[in-house]
Design an enzyme around this catalytic site. Structure first.
Site, PDB file in Angstrom:
ATOM      1  N   SER A   1      40.079 -16.670   0.818  1.00 27.64           N
ATOM      2  CA  SER A   1      39.498 -16.737  -0.621  1.00 27.64           C
ATOM      3  C   SER A   1      38.377 -17.836  -0.581  1.00 27.64           C
ATOM      4  O   SER A   1      38.522 -19.032  -0.284  1.00 27.64           O
ATOM      5  CB  SER A   1      40.698 -16.982  -1.534  1.00 27.64           C
TER       6      SER A   1
ATOM      7  N   LYS B   1      37.529 -12.639   0.417  1.00 30.89           N
ATOM      8  CA  LYS B   1      37.456 -12.472  -1.067  1.00 30.89           C
ATOM      9  C   LYS B   1      36.501 -13.860  -1.433  1.00 30.89           C
ATOM     10  O   LYS B   1      36.463 -14.876  -1.181  1.00 30.89           O
ATOM     11  CB  LYS B   1      38.799 -12.867  -1.581  1.00 30.89           C
TER      12      LYS B   1
ATOM     13  N   LYS C   1      34.837 -15.801  -5.163  1.00 29.91           N
ATOM     14  CA  LYS C   1      34.996 -15.978  -6.605  1.00 29.91           C
ATOM     15  C   LYS C   1      33.909 -15.662  -7.061  1.00 29.91           C
ATOM     16  O   LYS C   1      32.505 -15.944  -6.562  1.00 29.91           O
ATOM     17  CB  LYS C   1      35.331 -17.464  -6.781  1.00 29.91           C
TER      18      LYS C   1
ATOM     19  N   ASP D   1      36.874 -11.967  -6.782  1.00 27.87           N
ATOM     20  CA  ASP D   1      38.053 -12.535  -8.100  1.00 27.87           C
ATOM     21  C   ASP D   1      37.017 -13.202  -9.107  1.00 27.87           C
ATOM     22  O   ASP D   1      36.465 -14.280  -8.867  1.00 27.87           O
ATOM     23  CB  ASP D   1      39.077 -13.594  -7.203  1.00 27.87           C
TER      24      ASP D   1
ATOM     25  N   GLU E   1      39.230  -8.545  -8.737  1.00 23.06           N
ATOM     26  CA  GLU E   1      40.597  -8.905  -9.184  1.00 23.06           C
ATOM     27  C   GLU E   1      40.487  -9.826 -10.476  1.00 23.06           C
ATOM     28  O   GLU E   1      39.306 -10.421 -10.670  1.00 23.06           O
ATOM     29  CB  GLU E   1      40.951  -9.981  -8.099  1.00 23.06           C
TER      30      GLU E   1
ATOM     31  N   ASP F   1      45.829  -9.865 -11.225  1.00 17.42           N
ATOM     32  CA  ASP F   1      46.470 -11.001 -10.743  1.00 17.42           C
ATOM     33  C   ASP F   1      47.186 -11.953 -11.897  1.00 17.42           C
ATOM     34  O   ASP F   1      48.366 -11.686 -12.051  1.00 17.42           O
ATOM     35  CB  ASP F   1      45.584 -11.898 -10.198  1.00 17.42           C
TER      36      ASP F   1
ATOM     37  N   LYS G   1      51.905 -13.253  -6.568  1.00 13.83           N
ATOM     38  CA  LYS G   1      52.039 -14.602  -6.286  1.00 13.83           C
ATOM     39  C   LYS G   1      53.525 -15.131  -6.655  1.00 13.83           C
ATOM     40  O   LYS G   1      54.031 -15.042  -7.755  1.00 13.83           O
ATOM     41  CB  LYS G   1      51.172 -15.609  -7.000  1.00 13.83           C
TER      42      LYS G   1
ATOM     43  N   GLY H   1      47.600 -16.647  -3.268  1.00 15.46           N
ATOM     44  CA  GLY H   1      47.808 -17.910  -2.997  1.00 15.46           C
ATOM     45  C   GLY H   1      47.315 -18.942  -3.828  1.00 15.46           C
ATOM     46  O   GLY H   1      46.472 -18.596  -4.954  1.00 15.46           O
TER      47      GLY H   1
HETATM   48  O1  OSB Z   1      43.121 -16.429  -8.601  1.00 14.33           O
HETATM   49  O2  OSB Z   1      43.989 -16.221  -6.567  1.00 14.33           O
HETATM   50  C1  OSB Z   1      43.217 -16.845  -7.328  1.00 14.33           C
HETATM   51  C2  OSB Z   1      43.273 -20.350  -6.184  1.00 14.33           C
HETATM   52  C3  OSB Z   1      43.498 -21.156  -7.210  1.00 14.33           C
HETATM   53  C4  OSB Z   1      43.757 -20.542  -8.401  1.00 14.33           C
HETATM   54  C5  OSB Z   1      43.714 -19.145  -8.560  1.00 14.33           C
HETATM   55  C6  OSB Z   1      43.301 -18.586  -7.387  1.00 14.33           C
HETATM   56  C7  OSB Z   1      43.135 -19.056  -6.127  1.00 14.33           C
HETATM   57  C8  OSB Z   1      42.588 -18.561  -5.088  1.00 14.33           C
HETATM   58  C9  OSB Z   1      42.965 -19.240  -3.732  1.00 14.33           C
HETATM   59  O3  OSB Z   1      41.953 -17.616  -4.961  1.00 14.33           O
HETATM   60  C10 OSB Z   1      43.741 -18.711  -2.829  1.00 14.33           C
HETATM   61  C11 OSB Z   1      44.186 -19.842  -1.630  1.00 14.33           C
HETATM   62  O4  OSB Z   1      43.449 -19.802  -0.611  1.00 14.33           O
HETATM   63  O5  OSB Z   1      45.263 -20.400  -1.782  1.00 14.33           O
HETATM   64 MG    MG Z   2      43.114 -14.467  -8.384  1.00 12.06          MG
END
Ligand code: OSB
Ligand code: MG
Length: 373
Positions: free
Chosen positions: A138, A164, A166, A191, A216, A241, A265, A293
């Site tokens: 991510s 992924k 953001k 995401d 996402e 999510d 999660k 994560g």
């Molecule tokens: O939406 O998946 C998410 C990190 C913090 C809060 C929300 C998210 C995330 C990530 C990071 O996408 C995933 C990771 O590398 O741990």
């Molecule tokens: Mg997410």
């Protein structure tokens, strides 16, 4: 076998991220995390509270989690005996929300049960469907498109199977266009962390041209019905999510066709018992899942790895190598990936990675100990 919760120790640790992580709701430079240690007969099980430092991903935040653990969650289980870790959740079920905080304790109890039984955590939860789990990364919002492209190159070269990125309004269609120009064939997804509304349908439809694996959580954190309307208008699969906090939410979302993929999660759903239920419901509906994560330390990361060995975790998750997050992790050895972009599971009891207790204590800023009478 069973166990009694004789001691609970709470460890608040602070660790700076190697690189800041930016989502649609903000930027994080340093993580504040709570580790939950539950003890029985000289054996410790460990869990991690996966919430953020601020209540922007969901309602939870580290300081609140600390208060809730000390005032409510620990007292609800201290001195109690359980046959199975799967029963622990019912002691905190009367508390509304705050699943990451309750889940940190629940996960610690699963680790404790596994250690007392001498089995790996993945085996105790009924996992082990695959000896190595497929990994993605991510990547947060960057200061420039060039910086983002550089980061994607690094991760693709390291072997990660899926990227992924953001997105948020103003950092979406045109940025993805650039990424696709540079990487026409990688598995790519976006995401949004709830940054859009149904008023953005026409805008979000523009994403259909980029062959994304999924988008996402585009809409509000608690809005399943609007996602169903958006999914009907999009070719790109929606992955939920934030919306999925219980197995019941998963059932409702699938019945309404609010998405075609679910990110599970561990913390968000309150621990292993509920995560397994969400997994099973998705499997029955033919909906693939992957493990999300929350920028976890080695403990939360190891729990995620165990979870991702359940059979329906067929897509690469956001579980990646420790060194992407930390200069030094609190486990030794760290989590690392193979050149195939996978993490190999082991046979050690519990979550399976030895703790680096000396380092853990050096990054610990608060500590609380509760003993049963
Ligand atoms: O939406 O998946 C998410 C990190 C913090 C809060 C929300 C998210 C995330 C990530 C990071 O996408 C995933 C990771 O590398 O741990
Ligand atoms: Mg997410």
């Amino acid at each position: 076998m069973g166990f009694k919760i004789e001691h609970v120790r709470l460890h608040w640790i602070e660790m700076p991220l190697v690189h800041f992580f930016e989502t649609s709701f903000g930027r994080t430079y340093s993580r504040q995390m709570i580790l939950v240690e539950v003890c029985c007969g000289g054996v410790s099980g460990w869990g991690e509270v996966t919430c953020g430092e601020h209540p922007y991903y969901n309602e939870e935040w580290t300081e609140g989690a600390w208060e809730l653990l000390n005032a409510y969650i620990v007292p609800a289980v201290l001195g109690k005996s359980f046959e199975k870790a799967a029963e622990v959740g019912k002691c905190t079920a009367g508390m509304k929300g705050h699943r990451m905080t309750r889940g940190g304790l629940e996960a610690a109890c699963w680790d404790l049960e596994a250690r007392l039984a001498g089995v790996p955590l993945w085996k105790l939860i009924g996992g082990g469907a695959r000896p190595e789990i497929p990994c993605g990364v991510s990547i947060g919002i960057q200061d420039s498109v060039a910086q983002l492209l550089g980061k994607i190159h690094t991760e693709v070269d390291a072997g990660y199977q899926r990227i992924k990125m953001k997105i948020k309004p103003g950092w979406d269609v045109e940025v993805i266009r650039e990424v696709r120009r540079e990487f026409p064939s990688i598995l790519l997804m976006a995401d949004a962390n709830s940054a859009y509304t149904l008023a953005d349908i026409d805008h979000l439809k523009k994403l259909d041209e980029f062959n994304l694996m999924m988008i996402e959580q585009p809409l509000s954190h608690d809005e399943i019905i609007d996602h169903a309307q958006l999914q009907a208008a999009l070719d790109t699969p929606i992955c939920l999510d934030e919306c999925i906090r219980t197995a019941h939410h998963a059932e409702q979302a699938l019945r309404l066709k609010a998405g075609r993929i679910i990110n599970i999660k561990l913390g968000r759903v309150g621990g292993f018992a509920e995560a397994i239920k969400v997994h099973d419901i998705c499997q029955r509906h033919g909906i693939p899942v992957w493990c999300g994560g929350m920028l976890e330390s080695g403990i939360g990361r190891a729990h995620n790895i165990a979870l991702a060995t359940l059979p329906n975790f067929v897509l690469p998750g956001d579980v990646s190598a420790s060194r992407r997050y930390w200069k030094r992790d609190i486990i030794d050895p760290w989590v690392d990936i193979t050149p195939r972009g996978t993490i190999v599971t082991g046979d050690a009891p519990g979550f399976g990675y030895p703790l680096d207790l000396e380092f853990l204590e050096s990054v610990r800023t608060r500590h609380e100990s509760h003993a049963a009478q």
